[in-house]
Design a protein around this motif. Structure first.
Motif, PDB file in Angstrom:
ATOM      1  N   GLY A 104       0.833  -1.196   0.000  1.00 18.77           N
ATOM      2  CA  GLY A 104       0.000   0.000   0.000  1.00 18.77           C
ATOM      3  C   GLY A 104       0.867   1.245   0.000  1.00 18.77           C
ATOM      4  O   GLY A 104       1.798   1.362   0.818  1.00 18.77           O
ATOM      5  N   ASP A 105       0.586   2.174  -0.886  1.00 14.11           N
ATOM      6  CA  ASP A 105       1.382   3.402  -0.991  1.00 14.11           C
ATOM      7  C   ASP A 105       0.690   4.547  -0.257  1.00 14.11           C
ATOM      8  O   ASP A 105      -0.514   4.519   0.009  1.00 14.11           O
ATOM      9  N   ASN A 106       1.505   5.555   0.077  1.00 11.69           N
ATOM     10  CA  ASN A 106       1.000   6.826   0.650  1.00 11.69           C
ATOM     11  C   ASN A 106       0.255   6.631   1.963  1.00 11.69           C
ATOM     12  O   ASN A 106      -0.828   7.185   2.174  1.00 11.69           O
ATOM     13  N   VAL A 107       0.839   5.878   2.882  1.00 16.28           N
ATOM     14  CA  VAL A 107       0.122   5.560   4.116  1.00 16.28           C
ATOM     15  C   VAL A 107       0.429   6.512   5.271  1.00 16.28           C
ATOM     16  O   VAL A 107      -0.190   6.407   6.330  1.00 16.28           O
ATOM     17  N   VAL A 108       1.356   7.439   5.095  1.00 13.54           N
ATOM     18  CA  VAL A 108       1.728   8.324   6.197  1.00 13.54           C
ATOM     19  C   VAL A 108       0.904   9.609   6.201  1.00 13.54           C
ATOM     20  O   VAL A 108       0.628  10.180   7.258  1.00 13.54           O
TER      21      VAL A 108
END
Length: 223
Positions: free
Chosen positions: A164-168
């Motif tokens: 999964g990308d962009n989780v922060v």
């Protein structure tokens, strides 16, 4: 440390370890010319996806969120000649740009761009009895991430890797009371990974030319 320094380090890593070629450069150039948002992965992140897929020995890859096909090229290049990558894109204009970029990269024979809402496309894949995917890369609208994970579990098997990308979300993922639907979608996504008996997962923070962000990684450990 500053954004300028993060970008300089990314540029150094990318030029040394993930140098661009004409197909990758053209994919970014044509995506810009077509007005696509500049939200693609960075070159060194693309190389990471490539290496993860290679480490998996991936023969089948599913990507949720195509954009201009930049990450698709990195993933597709990790496949053997008889491998298959299916990528799902909501926007028909984005999909056409991606198809042209994939064709130019020599990946038309092993990639398929499916256009429409990803939840519909995922349901169709299940209904078709699609073979399990070895790698799933989730990089689409964040509020639907929990649903994308649910469908991904129907389309994988033990040993598959879900990314999964962009989780922060610029650090906002830690704000339980956030009213941002992208933050809440990401939090539910991570919480589902954490509690799901079929998954072993972690998440990592990153800094770089795209700022402060991160990836989640989950290995399917049971049917």
């Amino acid at each position: 440390m500053s954004q300028q320094q993060w970008t300089a380090v990314d540029d150094y890593f990318s030029s040394l370890l993930a140098p661009a070629d004409e197909a990758l450069e053209a994919a970014l150039r044509d995506s810009d010319a077509a007005g696509l948002p500049r939200i693609n992965v960075t070159p060194n992140q693309g190389k990471l996806l490539h290496l993860l897929a290679q480490t998996q020995g991936a023969r089948r890859i599913l990507e949720i969120g195509t954009l201009g096909g930049y990450s698709t090229i990195w993933l597709g290049r990790a496949l053997p000649a008889d491998g298959r990558l299916i990528t799902l894109e909501y926007d028909a204009h984005h999909a056409e740009v991606a198809k042209a970029n994939l064709d130019r990269a020599g990946l038309a024979d092993r990639t398929e761009v499916r256009v429409g809402p990803a939840l519909d496309s995922l349901a169709k894949l299940v209904a078709e009895g699609a073979e399990p995917f070895d790698v799933v890369f989730i990089d689409a609208d964040k509020p639907n991430n929990p649903h994308y994970l649910d469908w991904s579990l129907k389309l994988t098997r033990p040993g598959s890797l879900i990314i999964g990308d962009n989780v922060v979300r610029g650090g906002k993922v830690a704000e339980a009371d956030s009213t941002d639907p992208t933050v809440q979608g990401t939090r539910r996504f991570l919480e589902l990974m954490a509690k799901h008996p079929k998954l072993s997962a972690t998440a990592l923070q990153t800094v770089g030319s795209k700022g402060y962000d991160g990836f989640a990684l989950a290995r399917v450990i049971a049917y």
